[in-house]
Scaffold this motif. Sequence first.
Motif, PDB file in Angstrom:
ATOM      1  N   LEU A 104      -1.997 -38.122 -53.023  1.00  0.00           N
ATOM      2  CA  LEU A 104      -1.254 -38.689 -51.893  1.00  0.00           C
ATOM      3  C   LEU A 104       0.243 -38.413 -51.980  1.00  0.00           C
ATOM      4  O   LEU A 104       0.955 -38.562 -50.998  1.00  0.00           O
ATOM      5  CB  LEU A 104      -1.487 -40.208 -51.819  1.00  0.00           C
ATOM      6  N   LEU A 105       0.714 -38.046 -53.172  1.00  0.00           N
ATOM      7  CA  LEU A 105       2.153 -37.812 -53.342  1.00  0.00           C
ATOM      8  C   LEU A 105       2.444 -36.339 -53.658  1.00  0.00           C
ATOM      9  O   LEU A 105       3.480 -36.007 -54.232  1.00  0.00           O
ATOM     10  CB  LEU A 105       2.713 -38.724 -54.452  1.00  0.00           C
ATOM     11  N   LYS A 106       1.535 -35.471 -53.246  1.00  0.00           N
ATOM     12  CA  LYS A 106       1.694 -34.031 -53.503  1.00  0.00           C
ATOM     13  C   LYS A 106       3.005 -33.534 -52.887  1.00  0.00           C
ATOM     14  O   LYS A 106       3.317 -33.855 -51.739  1.00  0.00           O
ATOM     15  CB  LYS A 106       0.509 -33.283 -52.887  1.00  0.00           C
ATOM     16  N   GLY A 107       3.778 -32.792 -53.669  1.00  0.00           N
ATOM     17  CA  GLY A 107       5.040 -32.236 -53.168  1.00  0.00           C
ATOM     18  C   GLY A 107       6.228 -33.172 -53.330  1.00  0.00           C
ATOM     19  O   GLY A 107       7.368 -32.775 -53.114  1.00  0.00           O
ATOM     20  N   LYS A 108       5.958 -34.418 -53.694  1.00  0.00           N
ATOM     21  CA  LYS A 108       7.064 -35.367 -53.886  1.00  0.00           C
ATOM     22  C   LYS A 108       7.625 -35.235 -55.306  1.00  0.00           C
ATOM     23  O   LYS A 108       6.932 -34.801 -56.235  1.00  0.00           O
ATOM     24  CB  LYS A 108       6.589 -36.818 -53.687  1.00  0.00           C
ATOM     25  N   VAL A 109       8.879 -35.667 -55.454  1.00  0.00           N
ATOM     26  CA  VAL A 109       9.529 -35.697 -56.773  1.00  0.00           C
ATOM     27  C   VAL A 109       9.914 -37.138 -57.090  1.00  0.00           C
ATOM     28  O   VAL A 109      10.576 -37.802 -56.278  1.00  0.00           O
ATOM     29  CB  VAL A 109      10.796 -34.806 -56.780  1.00  0.00           C
ATOM     30  N   GLY A 167       0.014 -36.582 -57.712  1.00  0.00           N
ATOM     31  CA  GLY A 167       0.504 -35.276 -57.266  1.00  0.00           C
ATOM     32  C   GLY A 167       2.007 -35.107 -57.272  1.00  0.00           C
ATOM     33  O   GLY A 167       2.511 -34.057 -56.878  1.00  0.00           O
ATOM     34  N   ALA A 168       2.757 -36.137 -57.721  1.00  0.00           N
ATOM     35  CA  ALA A 168       4.223 -36.020 -57.736  1.00  0.00           C
ATOM     36  C   ALA A 168       4.694 -35.311 -59.002  1.00  0.00           C
ATOM     37  O   ALA A 168       4.145 -35.537 -60.085  1.00  0.00           O
ATOM     38  CB  ALA A 168       4.860 -37.408 -57.672  1.00  0.00           C
ATOM     39  N   HIS A 179      -1.506 -32.796 -65.186  1.00  0.00           N
ATOM     40  CA  HIS A 179      -1.955 -33.149 -63.838  1.00  0.00           C
ATOM     41  C   HIS A 179      -1.612 -32.045 -62.826  1.00  0.00           C
ATOM     42  O   HIS A 179      -1.786 -32.239 -61.613  1.00  0.00           O
ATOM     43  CB  HIS A 179      -1.332 -34.481 -63.396  1.00  0.00           C
ATOM     44  N   GLY A 180      -1.046 -30.928 -63.328  1.00  0.00           N
ATOM     45  CA  GLY A 180      -0.762 -29.795 -62.449  1.00  0.00           C
ATOM     46  C   GLY A 180       0.563 -29.929 -61.704  1.00  0.00           C
ATOM     47  O   GLY A 180       0.767 -29.282 -60.673  1.00  0.00           O
TER      48      GLY A 180
END
Length: 255
Positions: free
Chosen positions: A5-10, A32-33, A59-60
């Motif tokens: 749900l947080l893919k692409g976030k920092v 995904g952060a 976690h990639g």
Amino acid sequence: MTEKLLKGKVALVTGAYRNLGAVTAEMLASYGASVVINDLDLPEIEKQRDQLLDRIRSHGVQATAISADLSRSDQIRSMCLSAIKYFGKVDILVNNAGPFSMDPYLTMKEEIYDRVMDVNLKAVYLTAKEIVPVMKANGWGRIVNMSAGSAYVRNHSIYGLAKLGVQIITEELALEVGPEVTVNAVAPGQIYESLPEILEIDPTFGERYMARSPLKTLVTRKEVALLIASLCTPAYDKVTGVTLKIDAGAEIWRF
Ligand SMILES: NC(=O)c1ccc[n+]([C@@H]2O[C@H](COP(=O)([O-])OP(=O)(O)OC[C@H]3O[C@@H](n4cnc5c(N)ncnc54)[C@H](O)[C@@H]3O)[C@@H](O)[C@H]2O)c1
């Protein structure tokens, strides 16, 4: 396990080389952060820092560590600028670092007062000053501040005062930084894994705490980290300025 749900976030998590901050950093990575972890520059936690960076990367996502003492405004500023420079942005800020002292006021050293207030509370203002403009420019940001059950009692001295202050600045900042950015806080009760430290000061604390809880339990680091990460997901998009207690009901006021 979780949807990304947080893919692409920092995310930037302070006080995160060990304990709750470390579990939170890894939880955000599992969503995904990419994560910036911060802590004091102490040789005894370098190994934990490096192992955590490896776990986050598994976690990639990307990860980096920036050591800084959050009782120092110059170091807060340079940490924030370095984080923004490294990833080009910060979307999620978890103000987790929060030293503890329950020294009575009449015998407390002034430096303890300053350190507890500065790292728990003043750092919330100083990190926001650096990071909110970037969040607003990107149109999205989430800030999660760490309060504590100590905010609801009046025998926890400077720590309780600082943690109550965190709840107030959370509401105040929420008014200032919308509509792009939300600001919420989490107030854990006694965390299970940290109980041994408290038992050294107060041997029956754990039993008394669990007896007050309608759920007869203590909260774990992973449970708190899950709530922090959840506050950054769409389920909480319309929630700002709140402090969520996570204490198995122990702080429900009664007479
Ligand atoms: N442990 C609990 O039972 C509990 C309960 C309620 C709330 N909290 C809050 O949750 C947060 C994390 O708790 P914890 O028990 O994992 O904390 P902790 O005391 O283990 O500290 C976490 C990290 O913060 C770092 N830190 C301390 N001072 C710092 C500074 N000046 N600059 C940068 N980093 C610094 C420490 O080195 C440590 O690695 C804190 O804000 C705490 O007040 C904890």
